[in-house]
Write a protein that holds these residues in place. Structure first.
Motif, PDB file in Angstrom:
ATOM      1  N   GLU A  59       0.838  -1.198   0.000  1.00  0.00           N
ATOM      2  CA  GLU A  59       0.000   0.000   0.000  1.00  0.00           C
ATOM      3  C   GLU A  59       0.878   1.254   0.000  1.00  0.00           C
ATOM      4  OE1 GLU A  59      -2.276  -3.185   2.404  1.00  0.00           O
ATOM      5  OE2 GLU A  59      -0.228  -2.409   2.332  1.00  0.00           O
ATOM      6  N   GLN A  60       0.450   2.251  -0.753  1.00  0.00           N
ATOM      7  CA  GLN A  60       1.234   3.461  -0.894  1.00  0.00           C
ATOM      8  C   GLN A  60       0.318   4.670  -0.946  1.00  0.00           C
ATOM      9  OE1 GLN A  60       3.552   3.730  -4.515  1.00  0.00           O
ATOM     10  NE2 GLN A  60       5.045   5.093  -3.604  1.00  0.00           N
ATOM     11  N   LEU A  61       0.774   5.750  -0.304  1.00  0.00           N
ATOM     12  CA  LEU A  61       0.095   7.035  -0.372  1.00  0.00           C
ATOM     13  C   LEU A  61       1.060   8.047  -0.963  1.00  0.00           C
ATOM     14  CD1 LEU A  61      -1.521   7.139   3.206  1.00  0.00           C
ATOM     15  CD2 LEU A  61      -2.690   6.651   1.051  1.00  0.00           C
ATOM     16  N   VAL A  62       0.595   8.803  -1.930  1.00  0.00           N
ATOM     17  CA  VAL A  62       1.442   9.806  -2.571  1.00  0.00           C
ATOM     18  C   VAL A  62       0.732  11.155  -2.539  1.00  0.00           C
ATOM     19  CG1 VAL A  62       2.620  10.517  -4.668  1.00  0.00           C
ATOM     20  CG2 VAL A  62       2.514   8.093  -4.065  1.00  0.00           C
ATOM     21  N   SER A 111      -2.631   3.761  -3.565  1.00  0.00           N
ATOM     22  CA  SER A 111      -2.506   2.660  -4.519  1.00  0.00           C
ATOM     23  C   SER A 111      -2.122   1.394  -3.762  1.00  0.00           C
ATOM     24  CB  SER A 111      -1.468   2.967  -5.593  1.00  0.00           C
ATOM     25  OG  SER A 111      -0.191   3.148  -5.010  1.00  0.00           O
ATOM     26  N   GLY A 112      -2.531   0.251  -4.342  1.00  0.00           N
ATOM     27  CA  GLY A 112      -2.175  -1.018  -3.731  1.00  0.00           C
ATOM     28  C   GLY A 112      -2.998  -1.394  -2.519  1.00  0.00           C
ATOM     29  N   PHE A 113      -4.112  -0.692  -2.307  1.00  0.00           N
ATOM     30  CA  PHE A 113      -4.960  -1.001  -1.142  1.00  0.00           C
ATOM     31  C   PHE A 113      -5.900  -2.136  -1.522  1.00  0.00           C
ATOM     32  CE2 PHE A 113      -4.676   2.538   2.097  1.00  0.00           C
ATOM     33  CZ  PHE A 113      -3.472   3.012   1.626  1.00  0.00           C
ATOM     34  N   THR A 114      -5.365  -3.350  -1.507  1.00  0.00           N
ATOM     35  CA  THR A 114      -6.147  -4.508  -1.930  1.00  0.00           C
ATOM     36  C   THR A 114      -6.630  -5.346  -0.760  1.00  0.00           C
ATOM     37  OG1 THR A 114      -4.092  -5.716  -2.243  1.00  0.00           O
ATOM     38  CG2 THR A 114      -5.029  -4.625  -4.181  1.00  0.00           C
ATOM     39  N   TYR A 115      -5.835  -5.430   0.308  1.00  0.00           N
ATOM     40  CA  TYR A 115      -6.221  -6.254   1.470  1.00  0.00           C
ATOM     41  C   TYR A 115      -7.397  -5.636   2.196  1.00  0.00           C
ATOM     42  CZ  TYR A 115      -5.815  -9.072   5.688  1.00  0.00           C
ATOM     43  OH  TYR A 115      -6.077  -9.920   6.732  1.00  0.00           O
ATOM     44  N   VAL A 116      -7.308  -4.325   2.402  1.00  0.00           N
ATOM     45  CA  VAL A 116      -8.415  -3.554   2.960  1.00  0.00           C
ATOM     46  C   VAL A 116      -8.688  -2.417   1.993  1.00  0.00           C
ATOM     47  CG1 VAL A 116      -9.239  -2.122   4.869  1.00  0.00           C
ATOM     48  CG2 VAL A 116      -7.780  -4.113   5.331  1.00  0.00           C
ATOM     49  N   ALA A 117      -9.898  -2.325   1.519  1.00  0.00           N
ATOM     50  CA  ALA A 117     -10.230  -1.333   0.502  1.00  0.00           C
ATOM     51  C   ALA A 117     -10.070   0.080   1.030  1.00  0.00           C
ATOM     52  CB  ALA A 117     -11.663  -1.548   0.021  1.00  0.00           C
ATOM     53  N   PHE A 118      -9.692   0.986   0.150  1.00  0.00           N
ATOM     54  CA  PHE A 118      -9.444   2.377   0.525  1.00  0.00           C
ATOM     55  C   PHE A 118     -10.648   2.999   1.202  1.00  0.00           C
ATOM     56  CE2 PHE A 118      -7.577   6.495   0.321  1.00  0.00           C
ATOM     57  CZ  PHE A 118      -8.612   7.380   0.041  1.00  0.00           C
ATOM     58  N   ASN A 119     -11.839   2.690   0.740  1.00  0.00           N
ATOM     59  CA  ASN A 119     -13.023   3.353   1.264  1.00  0.00           C
ATOM     60  C   ASN A 119     -13.306   2.997   2.725  1.00  0.00           C
ATOM     61  OD1 ASN A 119     -13.958   0.734  -0.069  1.00  0.00           O
ATOM     62  ND2 ASN A 119     -15.764   1.301   1.094  1.00  0.00           N
ATOM     63  N   LEU A 120     -12.626   1.989   3.251  1.00  0.00           N
ATOM     64  CA  LEU A 120     -12.814   1.612   4.648  1.00  0.00           C
ATOM     65  C   LEU A 120     -11.886   2.378   5.596  1.00  0.00           C
ATOM     66  CD1 LEU A 120     -13.220  -2.270   4.352  1.00  0.00           C
ATOM     67  CD2 LEU A 120     -15.001  -0.527   4.508  1.00  0.00           C
ATOM     68  N   LYS A 138     -11.701   7.513  -6.803  1.00  0.00           N
ATOM     69  CA  LYS A 138     -10.333   7.826  -7.216  1.00  0.00           C
ATOM     70  C   LYS A 138      -9.301   7.468  -6.153  1.00  0.00           C
ATOM     71  CE  LYS A 138     -11.687  11.652 -10.240  1.00  0.00           C
ATOM     72  NZ  LYS A 138     -11.528  13.105 -10.544  1.00  0.00           N
ATOM     73  N   SER A 139      -9.753   6.924  -5.021  1.00  0.00           N
ATOM     74  CA  SER A 139      -8.840   6.580  -3.910  1.00  0.00           C
ATOM     75  C   SER A 139      -7.982   7.771  -3.523  1.00  0.00           C
ATOM     76  CB  SER A 139      -7.947   5.384  -4.287  1.00  0.00           C
ATOM     77  OG  SER A 139      -8.727   4.238  -4.530  1.00  0.00           O
ATOM     78  N   THR A 140      -8.612   8.917  -3.415  1.00  0.00           N
ATOM     79  CA  THR A 140      -7.891  10.157  -3.174  1.00  0.00           C
ATOM     80  C   THR A 140      -8.574  10.969  -2.081  1.00  0.00           C
ATOM     81  OG1 THR A 140      -7.099  10.239  -5.457  1.00  0.00           O
ATOM     82  CG2 THR A 140      -7.055  12.292  -4.204  1.00  0.00           C
ATOM     83  N   VAL A 141      -7.758  11.584  -1.246  1.00  0.00           N
ATOM     84  CA  VAL A 141      -8.258  12.534  -0.256  1.00  0.00           C
ATOM     85  C   VAL A 141      -7.624  13.883  -0.556  1.00  0.00           C
ATOM     86  CG1 VAL A 141      -6.455  11.967   1.416  1.00  0.00           C
ATOM     87  CG2 VAL A 141      -8.598  12.968   2.206  1.00  0.00           C
ATOM     88  N   TYR A 142      -8.395  14.935  -0.350  1.00  0.00           N
ATOM     89  CA  TYR A 142      -7.950  16.280  -0.685  1.00  0.00           C
ATOM     90  C   TYR A 142      -7.923  17.160   0.558  1.00  0.00           C
ATOM     91  CZ  TYR A 142      -9.384  14.640  -5.313  1.00  0.00           C
ATOM     92  OH  TYR A 142      -9.539  13.916  -6.465  1.00  0.00           O
ATOM     93  N   LEU A 143      -7.107  18.192   0.484  1.00  0.00           N
ATOM     94  CA  LEU A 143      -7.115  19.234   1.504  1.00  0.00           C
ATOM     95  C   LEU A 143      -7.090  20.575   0.785  1.00  0.00           C
ATOM     96  CD1 LEU A 143      -7.110  19.737   4.587  1.00  0.00           C
ATOM     97  CD2 LEU A 143      -4.626  20.069   4.385  1.00  0.00           C
ATOM     98  N   GLN A 144      -8.226  21.247   0.781  1.00  0.00           N
ATOM     99  CA  GLN A 144      -8.308  22.583   0.211  1.00  0.00           C
ATOM    100  C   GLN A 144      -7.926  23.574   1.291  1.00  0.00           C
ATOM    101  OE1 GLN A 144      -9.081  23.697  -2.989  1.00  0.00           O
ATOM    102  NE2 GLN A 144      -8.495  25.704  -2.169  1.00  0.00           N
ATOM    103  N   MET A 145      -6.895  24.362   1.023  1.00  0.00           N
ATOM    104  CA  MET A 145      -6.372  25.311   2.004  1.00  0.00           C
ATOM    105  C   MET A 145      -6.540  26.726   1.483  1.00  0.00           C
ATOM    106  SD  MET A 145      -2.929  23.266   3.177  1.00  0.00           S
ATOM    107  CE  MET A 145      -2.082  23.579   1.632  1.00  0.00           C
ATOM    108  N   ASN A 146      -7.301  27.525   2.186  1.00  0.00           N
ATOM    109  CA  ASN A 146      -7.539  28.916   1.816  1.00  0.00           C
ATOM    110  C   ASN A 146      -6.991  29.856   2.884  1.00  0.00           C
ATOM    111  OD1 ASN A 146      -8.987  27.974  -0.456  1.00  0.00           O
ATOM    112  ND2 ASN A 146     -10.905  27.943   0.709  1.00  0.00           N
TER     113      ASN A 146
END
Length: 117
Positions: free
Chosen positions: A1-4, A24-33, A77-85
């Motif tokens: 598993e990798q986070l970029v 990426s590579g989150f196969t054992y435990v799905a990203f959405n969990l 998209k297996s993505t988390v965002y941080l909008q910074m204003n």
């Protein structure tokens, strides 16, 4: 598993940036969990939790960024965002994302955010 992480850089005070953290590579435990969070560490300071979002979409923020930063996730998209204003020099730090599901924890390598004129 990798986070970029991506999206960091140099921005003027009052500006905005959007950070992304893609898994990426989150196969054992799905990203959405996974519960996802953003952390930051400034030079000479301890790492601090900035924002978090649960698998159900519940969000929490540190007092220092509340009303300025917004965390969100796109599980397709297996993505988390941080909008910074309204960034200030005090927001300068390396920002890292973290994924946690019970005892399974993964960290990204971090992205530098520098707020300076």
């Amino acid at each position: 598993e990798q986070l970029v992480e991506s999206g960091g850089g140099l921005v003027q005070p009052g500006g905005s940036l959007r950070l992304s953290c893609t898994a990426s590579g989150f196969t054992y435990v799905a990203f959405n969990l996974y519960a996802m969070s953003w952390h930051r560490q400034a030079p000479g300071k301890e790492r601090e939790l900035v924002a978090s979002i649960t698998r159900f979409g519940l969000k929490e923020y540190s007092d220092s960024v509340k009303d300025r930063f917004t965390i969100s996730r796109d599980d397709v998209k297996s993505t988390v965002y941080l909008q910074m204003n309204s960034l200030t020099p005090e927001d300068t730090a390396v920002y890292s994302c973290k994924a946690q599901f019970i005892s399974r924890v993964h960290w990204g390598q971090g992205t530098q955010v520098t707020v300076s004129s």
